[in-house]
Design a protein around this motif. Structure first.
Motif, PDB file in Angstrom:
ATOM      1  N   MET A   1      11.213  -6.097  -9.168  1.00 59.22           N
ATOM      2  CA  MET A   1      12.052  -4.917  -8.635  1.00 59.22           C
ATOM      3  C   MET A   1      11.610  -3.952  -9.528  1.00 59.22           C
ATOM      4  N   ILE A   2      11.671  -2.745  -8.304  1.00 63.86           N
ATOM      5  CA  ILE A   2      11.397  -1.413  -8.323  1.00 63.86           C
ATOM      6  C   ILE A   2      12.780  -0.559  -8.207  1.00 63.86           C
ATOM      7  N   VAL A  13       9.711   6.465  -9.441  1.00 62.59           N
ATOM      8  CA  VAL A  13       9.600   5.041  -9.496  1.00 62.59           C
ATOM      9  C   VAL A  13      10.368   4.521 -11.184  1.00 62.59           C
ATOM     10  N   VAL A  14      11.122   3.666 -10.877  1.00 60.10           N
ATOM     11  CA  VAL A  14      11.168   2.665 -12.221  1.00 60.10           C
ATOM     12  C   VAL A  14      10.743   1.165 -11.721  1.00 60.10           C
ATOM     13  N   ASP A  15       9.693   0.695 -12.980  1.00 54.65           N
ATOM     14  CA  ASP A  15       9.807  -0.524 -12.713  1.00 54.65           C
ATOM     15  C   ASP A  15       9.056  -1.521 -13.894  1.00 54.65           C
ATOM     16  N   LEU A  35       2.448   6.729  -2.118  1.00 55.10           N
ATOM     17  CA  LEU A  35       3.186   7.101  -2.602  1.00 55.10           C
ATOM     18  C   LEU A  35       3.336   5.958  -3.205  1.00 55.10           C
ATOM     19  N   LEU A  36       3.528   5.212  -2.298  1.00 54.87           N
ATOM     20  CA  LEU A  36       4.513   3.853  -2.974  1.00 54.87           C
ATOM     21  C   LEU A  36       3.428   2.697  -2.781  1.00 54.87           C
ATOM     22  N   THR A  37       2.121   2.860  -1.804  1.00 59.25           N
ATOM     23  CA  THR A  37       1.686   1.661  -1.778  1.00 59.25           C
ATOM     24  C   THR A  37       0.658   0.930  -3.213  1.00 59.25           C
ATOM     25  N   PRO A  38       0.581   1.713  -4.455  1.00 60.36           N
ATOM     26  CA  PRO A  38       0.413   1.043  -5.497  1.00 60.36           C
ATOM     27  C   PRO A  38       1.467   0.265  -6.041  1.00 60.36           C
ATOM     28  N   TYR A  39       2.699   0.181  -5.713  1.00 60.34           N
ATOM     29  CA  TYR A  39       3.742  -0.932  -6.430  1.00 60.34           C
ATOM     30  C   TYR A  39       4.005  -1.624  -5.337  1.00 60.34           C
ATOM     31  N   ALA A  40       3.037  -1.771  -3.902  1.00 62.53           N
ATOM     32  CA  ALA A  40       3.798  -3.264  -3.381  1.00 62.53           C
ATOM     33  C   ALA A  40       3.583  -4.518  -3.853  1.00 62.53           C
ATOM     34  N   ASP A  41       3.069  -5.128  -5.587  1.00 60.95           N
ATOM     35  CA  ASP A  41       3.042  -6.203  -5.606  1.00 60.95           C
ATOM     36  C   ASP A  41       4.667  -6.230  -6.017  1.00 60.95           C
ATOM     37  N   SER A  42       4.788  -5.643  -6.251  1.00 59.83           N
ATOM     38  CA  SER A  42       6.604  -6.066  -6.335  1.00 59.83           C
ATOM     39  C   SER A  42       7.055  -6.742  -5.847  1.00 59.83           C
ATOM     40  N   ASP A  43       8.140  -7.154  -5.912  1.00 66.71           N
ATOM     41  CA  ASP A  43       8.795  -8.923  -5.751  1.00 66.71           C
ATOM     42  C   ASP A  43       9.689  -7.242  -3.669  1.00 66.71           C
ATOM     43  N   SER A 305      20.653  -6.923 -11.435  1.00 62.83           N
ATOM     44  CA  SER A 305      22.205  -7.547 -11.318  1.00 62.83           C
ATOM     45  C   SER A 305      22.753  -8.284 -10.823  1.00 62.83           C
ATOM     46  N   LEU A 306      22.940  -7.689  -9.216  1.00 62.41           N
ATOM     47  CA  LEU A 306      23.613  -8.260  -8.592  1.00 62.41           C
ATOM     48  C   LEU A 306      22.785 -10.128  -7.907  1.00 62.41           C
ATOM     49  N   ASP A 307      21.141  -9.270  -8.167  1.00 61.23           N
ATOM     50  CA  ASP A 307      20.682 -10.408  -7.009  1.00 61.23           C
ATOM     51  C   ASP A 307      20.566 -11.663  -8.488  1.00 61.23           C
TER      52      ASP A 307
END
Length: 313
Positions: A1-2, A13-15, A35-43, A305-307
Motif C-alpha cells: 500500500m502506498i 507519495v509515501v511507501d 509520476l505514479l507509474t514507477p510505484y505501480a508494483d505496490s499492491d 489499519s482498516l484493511d
C-alpha cells in the motif's frame, strides 16, 4: 500500500521506502500517471487530494473526477479518503480537500488534547484534534471563515498578499502588487531555509540561491539590488517573515483557546519554524521525513489499519 497526496502544486507519495516529493502543478497538464507509474508494483494506493481547486478546472467536481481518473489509470483499485471520514472508490464530492482530515483522523487518539498545525508550501492547516467529529464535512471555505485554514505557506505565497508596506532605510515604503517574489525568497534570504528546499517555481523562473532571492525581494519595492542593496532587500524579507509569523501564531492561539488545547503539534515543511513560533512539538523529531508529506503518510496508515481489520472495501 502506498499513500498519495495530490495537491495543486505537488504530488507526494509515501511507501515502504520513505517519502517521494514531485513538483507537479496541475495547471500545466499534470503528468500524474507518469509520476505514479514507477510505484505501480505496490499492491494498492490510498489517496487524499486538494488539487481539485486548481483553476484549470471549472469546478471542484471536475477536478475530483480528473484526479480520480488519473490515479485509477495506474491503481484501478485505489481508495480515496473523504471529508466524511470514510474511504471511497469513486469520484464523490466528499473527496475535495480531505487531506487535513486524514491527518487528524490518524493523530486524534494519540494526541486528543492537541492542535495540529501543518505548514506546507502553499497553506497552513490548523486542526483541533479534540473537535474531530465537528470538523467532519468542513470545506476549505468554512475553514477559511473559522480561521482553521490560513492561506499562506513557506514557499509559494506572493509576498504582496501578505504585506502592504515595509521600511527601506527607515522610510515607510508601499509595495508593488505585482508577483515579484514569494515567501520562499524571504526564508532563503534570511537563511531560515536552505535554497535546496525552495522547490516551487520562483516568480521570475530563475534560481533559488540567496542572491536571486534578494533580487526578487528588491523588485517588491520597485527597486533592484544595486539600488537598495542587500540591507534593503532584507528589510522586505523581515517584514514578510514577521507578518506571516503573526498571522499563523495568532490563528493557532485562537484555535487552542477555543478548544482548550493543552498542546500544539507541528508538521509539514515549515514544521520547525511553527514549533519555534508557538512553542509547539515538532513531530519531525519522531516521524522524520514523513512529516513533510503527512497527509500521504496518514492516509496510508489509516488504509493499512482498516484493511487489516477487514473494514476497507
Amino acid at each position: 500500500m502506498i499513500g498519495i497526496d495530490v495537491g495543486g502544486a505537488n504530488l507526494k507519495v509515501v511507501d515502504g521506502s520513505g517519502v517521494h516529493l514531485h513538483y507537479c502543478p496541475l495547471w500545466q497538464e499534470a503528468p500524474i500517471q507518469e509520476l505514479l507509474t514507477p510505484y505501480a508494483d505496490s499492491d494498492n494506493a490510498a489517496v487524499v487530494m486538494s488539487g481539485e481547486l486548481a483553476d484549470c478546472f471549472s469546478s471542484k467536481q471536475e477536478g475530483i473526477e480528473f484526479i480520480v481518473s488519473e490515479v485509477k489509470a495506474v491503481f484501478p483499485d485505489a481508495v480515496f479518503y473523504g471529508m466524511d471520514g470514510n474511504f471511497h472508490t469513486s469520484a464523490v464530492p466528499h473527496l475535495a480537500a480531505a487531506n487535513w482530515l486524514a491527518m487528524a483522523d490518524l493523530l486524534r487518539e494519540q494526541y486528543p488534547e492537541a492542535v495540529l498545525v501543518d505548514m506546507g508550501s502553499t497553506t497552513t492547516d490548523i486542526i483541533p484534534l479534540n473537535a474531530f467529529d465537528s470538523m467532519i464535512g468542513q470545506t476549505d471555505l468554512t475553514r477559511l471563515q473559522q480561521g482553521y485554514l490560513v492561506y499562506c505557506g513557506l514557499l509559494r505565497t506572493n509576498v504582496a498578499t501578505l504585506i502592504q508596506s515595509t521600511e527601506i532605510n527607515g522610510l515607510v515604503t508601499p509595495v508593488s502588487t505585482e508577483y515579484f517574489a514569494s515567501t520562499g525568497d524571504a526564508y532563503v534570504a534570511l537563511s531560515r531555509i536552505d535554497p535546496a528546499l525552495f522547490t516551487a517555481d520562483t516568480a521570475d523562473r530563475k534560481g533559488t540561491d540567496r542572491i536571486s532571492c534578494l533580487r526578487r525581494l528588491a523588485r517588491v519595492v520597485c527597486a533592484d539590488l544595486e539600488e537598495i542593496g542587500d540591507c534593503g532587500a532584507l528589510d522586505v524579507a523581515r517584514t514578510v517573515y514577521n507578518i506571516q509569523m503573526y498571522l499563523i501564531t495568532e490563528s493557532v492561539r485562537k484555535a487552542a483557546l477555543k478548544h482548550d488545547a493543552q498542546q500544539i503539534l507541528t508538521v509539514g515543511i515549515g514544521s520547525s519554524l511553527v514549533a519555534e513560533w508557538t512553542g509547539g512539538k515538532d513531530l519531525s523529531k519522531e516521524l522524520g521525513e514523513y512529516t513533510d508529506a503527512m497527509p500521504a503518510y496518514a492516509v496510508r496508515e489509516k488504509a493499512i489499519s482498516l484493511d487489516q481489520n477487514g473494514n476497507l472495501s
